[in-house]
Design an enzyme around this catalytic site. Structure first.
Site, short mmCIF file in Angstrom:
data_model
loop_
_atom_site.label_atom_id
_atom_site.label_comp_id
_atom_site.label_asym_id
_atom_site.label_seq_id
_atom_site.Cartn_x
_atom_site.Cartn_y
_atom_site.Cartn_z
N HIS A 71 0.71 -1.28 -0.16
CA HIS A 71 -0.09 0.07 0.06
C HIS A 71 0.89 1.27 -0.07
CE1 HIS A 71 0.26 0.85 4.31
NE2 HIS A 71 0.32 -0.45 4.58
N ASP A 189 6.27 1.86 6.68
CA ASP A 189 5.03 1.22 6.48
C ASP A 189 4.12 1.80 5.58
OD1 ASP A 189 2.67 -0.21 6.87
OD2 ASP A 189 2.27 0.40 8.58
N GLU A 223 -5.17 1.22 2.82
CA GLU A 223 -4.96 0.16 3.52
C GLU A 223 -4.86 0.65 5.05
OE1 GLU A 223 -2.87 -2.84 6.11
OE2 GLU A 223 -2.33 -0.57 5.81
N GLU A 224 -4.51 1.79 5.42
CA GLU A 224 -4.35 2.25 6.77
C GLU A 224 -5.90 2.65 7.29
OE1 GLU A 224 -2.07 1.85 8.50
OE2 GLU A 224 -0.26 2.22 7.33
N ASP A 244 4.11 -6.19 3.68
CA ASP A 244 4.08 -5.43 4.60
C ASP A 244 4.98 -5.59 5.82
OD1 ASP A 244 2.82 -3.28 6.07
OD2 ASP A 244 0.91 -3.51 5.17
N HIS A 324 4.14 2.29 13.19
CA HIS A 324 3.46 3.47 13.28
C HIS A 324 3.90 4.74 14.45
CE1 HIS A 324 -0.68 1.80 11.52
NE2 HIS A 324 0.30 1.34 10.89
#
Length: 382
Positions: A71, A189, A223-224, A244, A324
């Site tokens: 993504h 990410d 995606e998030e 990922d 994150h």
């Protein structure tokens, strides 16, 4: 295959991607950049209505068709309210802790291309004024505000600047590569996964390695927020590998310097056949790898299954510490993942005479179990 990966290209394309703001919902620029790179690699592609990329690698055999997915969207924020003091209340885009937002430099993206810089701060930011109260504040998005780097101390001043509720806020990234190979940045990410796919595709092109089966390279844009690959697949894909992050943390088993094969995440186990195929490729290609389970994780592949796609799925991960947050990976891990992707693209079909569709028992792939021992005195099967 791992020795074919160009690490200079991998690092360069990753840095280029990281520098482009792309919170979910504001991905046009990153999509254009990846399309330009696909043009350079001579890989044809098309865009979905929403702007995700569906590229095509032609294989020796047209089916069963494969797919790789990563993504392009990242975390970010959005203006929730213009405040009387000339600052901005915000809400997150995606799921991430306010703890990692404090102190971040940001860009506010307004209508008509206007942008402004600022800093995310807690409501009590001055230690000389609030003393220990600074440390007692809650870790919450409601406790944060953006200090805009403009002369504004009222709602009216913010309005005159063109700042509105719903403006996107991107977080400034600063990628650093250490001499020991560690890569530090926000939003590895999943731009590191995108870079690994592109590096694998370039390696196969540069070394004239044929792709065994037709494969779609899918780059998703939401995606998030949980949408993932639910909207980008076509019905002709039989198996899909998501690329990922793999979590580096206590009680996890992810490899910090290799690839990690996810056995299960919050959506359940990944396909046993496809996962075992990837594990065999790692062993055959001498790619350093580990196996792990992620309890608080949801991937593009999981979203595709939840949307009703009848496909086999697996998840390959690069190392990621502090996911994150202020993230870190290692070049060896990214190279291992890129090498595994290249090996997968050049590998034989998962089942030599099967197209991965459910049919008669004689044609459906089964994991054979040993027959019970029925000799006298045996306890097996009793």
């Amino acid at each position: 295959m791992i020795h074919l990966i160009n690490q200079d290209y991998l690092t360069e394309i990753l840095g280029h991607l990281i520098a482009i703001p792309s919170p979910t919902g504001m991905t046009d620029d990153i999509v254009r950049t990846v399309c330009d790179e696909l043009d350079t690699l001579d890989i044809p592609y098309e865009l979905t209505r929403r702007g995700a990329i569906r590229a095509h690698l032609g294989g020796i055999d047209p089916k069963p068709r494969r797919a790789l997915v990563a993504h392009l969207d990242t975390l970010g924020a959005m203006v929730r309210r213009l405040k009387d003091n000339g600052r901005l209340a915000i809400v997150p885009i995606g799921t991430w802790s306010a703890r990692f937002a404090e102190g971040a430099r940001v860009t506010i993206h307004c209508d008509h291309g206007l942008t402004y810089q600022g800093t995310i701060l807690p409501l009590k930011a001055s230690g000389h004024r609030y003393n220990e109260e600074v440390d007692r504040q809650p870790t919450a998005w409601s406790n944060l505000e953006i200090r805009v780097d403009e002369c504004c101390s009222s709602i009216e001043a913010l309005w005159d600047l063109g700042i509105r509720v719903g403006d996107y806020v991107s977080i400034t990234t600063t990628m650093e590569v250490s001499g020991s190979g560690f890569i530090n940045s926000r939003f590895l990410d999943d731009k590191a996964g995108v870079a690994a796919i592109l590096a694998a595709a370039r390696a196969l092109r540069d070394h004239n390695c044929p792709v065994r089966l037709d494969c779609s390279l899918l780059f998703t844009i939401s995606e998030e927020v949980g949408v993932g690959a639910s909207h980008v697949l076509r019905g002709n894909v039989a198996e899909m590998v998501s690329v990922d992050n793999g979590i580096i943390a206590p009680e996890q088993n992810s490899s910090e310097f290799g690839a990690t094969i996810a056995m299960q995440d919050s959506s359940g186990p990944y396909d046993r056949h496809l996962t075992n195929h990837l594990i065999r490729l790692c062993m055959e290609q001498e790619i350093f790898f580990s196996r792990d389970i992620f309890l608080h994780y949801h991937s593009d592949a999981a979203a595709a299954l939840e949307a009703g796609n009848d496909i086999r799925t697996a998840l390959v991960c690069f190392a990621l510490d502090a996911s994150h947050g202020y993230e870190r990976t290692h070049l060896r891990s990214l190279t291992s993942v890129a090498g595994l992707i290249a090996a997968y693209l050049t590998s034989a079909p998962l089942f030599a005479q099967d197209k991965n569709v459910i049919g008669p028992e004689s044609s459906y792939p089964m994991i054979c179990q040993p027959a019970p021992d029925k000799t006298p005195g045996s306890s097996v099967g009793s």
